[in-house]
Design an enzyme around this catalytic site. Structure first.
Site, PDB file in Angstrom:
ATOM      1  N   GLY A   1       0.930  -1.153  -0.008  1.00 31.54           N
ATOM      2  CA  GLY A   1      -0.185   0.079  -0.036  1.00 31.54           C
ATOM      3  C   GLY A   1       0.769   0.949   0.002  1.00 31.54           C
ATOM      4  O   GLY A   1       2.107   1.299  -0.175  1.00 31.54           O
ATOM      5  N   ALA A   2       0.229   2.424  -0.131  1.00 26.14           N
ATOM      6  CA  ALA A   2       1.139   3.491   0.179  1.00 26.14           C
ATOM      7  C   ALA A   2       0.268   4.591   0.926  1.00 26.14           C
ATOM      8  O   ALA A   2      -1.037   4.619   0.948  1.00 26.14           O
ATOM      9  CB  ALA A   2       1.340   4.371  -1.293  1.00 26.14           C
TER      10      ALA A   2
ATOM     11  N   LYS B   1       5.139   6.541   1.926  1.00 26.89           N
ATOM     12  CA  LYS B   1       4.922   5.517   2.632  1.00 26.89           C
ATOM     13  C   LYS B   1       5.458   5.381   4.079  1.00 26.89           C
ATOM     14  O   LYS B   1       6.130   6.366   4.680  1.00 26.89           O
ATOM     15  CB  LYS B   1       5.623   4.216   1.990  1.00 26.89           C
ATOM     16  CG  LYS B   1       4.662   3.714   0.882  1.00 26.89           C
ATOM     17  CD  LYS B   1       5.305   2.538   0.182  1.00 26.89           C
ATOM     18  CE  LYS B   1       5.391   1.327   1.017  1.00 26.89           C
ATOM     19  NZ  LYS B   1       4.121   0.847   1.950  1.00 26.89           N
ATOM     20  N   GLY B   2       5.008   4.451   4.990  1.00 30.79           N
ATOM     21  CA  GLY B   2       5.354   4.496   6.420  1.00 30.79           C
ATOM     22  C   GLY B   2       4.286   4.689   7.428  1.00 30.79           C
ATOM     23  O   GLY B   2       4.760   5.139   8.600  1.00 30.79           O
TER      24      GLY B   2
ATOM     25  N   GLY C   1       2.143   3.014   8.432  1.00 28.13           N
ATOM     26  CA  GLY C   1       2.169   1.890   9.426  1.00 28.13           C
ATOM     27  C   GLY C   1       3.536   1.715  10.354  1.00 28.13           C
ATOM     28  O   GLY C   1       3.622   0.908  11.205  1.00 28.13           O
TER      29      GLY C   1
ATOM     30  N   GLU D   1       9.796  -2.195   4.611  1.00 24.32           N
ATOM     31  CA  GLU D   1       9.262  -2.149   2.893  1.00 24.32           C
ATOM     32  C   GLU D   1      10.009  -1.649   1.815  1.00 24.32           C
ATOM     33  O   GLU D   1      10.027  -2.230   0.847  1.00 24.32           O
ATOM     34  CB  GLU D   1       8.037  -1.259   3.297  1.00 24.32           C
ATOM     35  CG  GLU D   1       6.829  -1.489   3.915  1.00 24.32           C
ATOM     36  CD  GLU D   1       5.776  -0.573   4.303  1.00 24.32           C
ATOM     37  OE1 GLU D   1       4.629  -1.010   4.502  1.00 24.32           O
ATOM     38  OE2 GLU D   1       6.104   0.687   4.264  1.00 24.32           O
TER      39      GLU D   1
HETATM   40  C1  5RP Z   1       2.727   1.001   6.204  1.00 22.64           C
HETATM   41  C2  5RP Z   1       2.562   1.594   5.012  1.00 22.64           C
HETATM   42  C3  5RP Z   1       1.267   1.327   4.290  1.00 22.64           C
HETATM   43  O1  5RP Z   1       1.555   0.854   3.015  1.00 22.64           O
HETATM   44  C4  5RP Z   1       0.568   2.644   4.093  1.00 22.64           C
HETATM   45  O2  5RP Z   1       0.289   3.239   5.593  1.00 22.64           O
HETATM   46  C5  5RP Z   1      -0.835   2.375   3.840  1.00 22.64           C
HETATM   47  O3  5RP Z   1      -1.764   1.579   4.633  1.00 22.64           O
HETATM   48  P1  5RP Z   1      -3.293   1.338   4.450  1.00 22.64           P
HETATM   49  O4  5RP Z   1      -3.248   0.178   3.268  1.00 22.64           O
HETATM   50  O5  5RP Z   1      -3.585   0.919   5.666  1.00 22.64           O
HETATM   51  O6  5RP Z   1      -3.888   2.568   4.008  1.00 22.64           O
HETATM   52  O7  5RP Z   1       3.460   2.321   4.330  1.00 22.64           O
HETATM   53  O8  5RP Z   1       4.435   1.289   6.819  1.00 22.64           O
END
Ligand code: 5RP
Length: 224
Positions: free
Chosen positions: A82-83, A94-95, A97, A103
């Site tokens: 994801g992003a 990204k990041g 999470g 990643e």
């Molecule tokens: C985690 C990320 C995720 O890919 C990004 O935060 C997107 O998350 P989500 O799919 O829950 O919207 O970079 O470090």
């Protein structure tokens, strides 16, 4: 109607073939991709996975999908992640999470790197989403001050349950509120040149394609 994130994940699953090593991202959109991987595995498609975080590793193991470590592979055939922001040139933030370091490592050794997201992640200009910068705990306040003073921006130490958020690799995250990023390549290299910074959440010239799920149930793919 099917969730747009899930729709994007389904489309990405069509790239998975028998014999592949698959990098598996982190977050809510990737969770749908894992659901699709489980279905493929049950249909007899034979692949192994490399997780981009401890959280993803736990989910993959719960579903009894084959999990390898980075040390066991020299290359990854396909990574799907994801992003937080995606621009028209497929430059990313990204990041969100907190998994940006692993990643980026997984993306770096992947032959094909596909981003899945809903339309809310597509932006004209990077930077509205706070850019995560991963730093070592020692001296993090000095690094925070350097970034604040250099760019005149608000920098927020990421917290969880009243304590500093600790990444899978034992670091802290500074969320940097740039609001807009005009020169992503120079920002990327400047941040990574600050002693104490491990890496930042700009993923530049890495993605081969972004699959975007729309609220009308359709998906579109942007590729380089
Ligand atoms: C985690 C990320 C995720 O890919 C990004 O935060 C997107 O998350 P989500 O799919 O829950 O919207 O970079 O470090």
């Amino acid at each position: 109607m099917i969730n747009p994130k899930h729709k994007a994940a389904q489309e990405a699953a069509s790239y998975v073939k028998s014999g592949m090593i698959i990098g598996v991202g982190t977050g809510s959109t990737t969770a749908y991709f894992i659901q699709e991987l489980v279905k493929l595995f049950q249909q007899g498609i034979d692949f192994a996975t490399i997780p981009t975080s401890k959280a993803t590793a736990v989910i993959l193991q719960q579903f009894e999908l084959p999990v390898l470590s980075m040390e066991e592979v020299s290359t990854i055939d396909l990574t799907v992640d994801g992003a937080d922001e995606i621009d028209k040139e497929l430059q990313l933030i990204k990041g969100g999470g907190g998994a940006l370091l692993q990643e980026k490592m997984v993306a770096f050794v992947s032959k094909k790197y596909i981003i899945i997201a809903d339309e809310s992640k597509c932006v004209e200009q990077l930077g509205h989403y706070p850019l995560p910068v991963e730093v070592i705990p020692f001296g993090y306040k000095a690094v925070k001050m350097v970034i604040e003073n250099t760019y005149g921006i608000k920098v927020v130490m990421r917290m969880k349950d009243g304590q500093p958020f600790i990444t899978d690799h034992g670091h802290y995250i500074l969320d940097c509120h740039f609001k807009r990023i005009d020169d992503a390549p120079s920002l990327h290299s400047h941040l990574n040149n600050i002693t104490g910074v491990v890496d930042n959440g700009l993923f530049l010239n890495m993605a081969d394609a972004a699959i975007i799920g729309q609220s009308d149930g359709k998906v579109f793919t942007v590729s380089i």
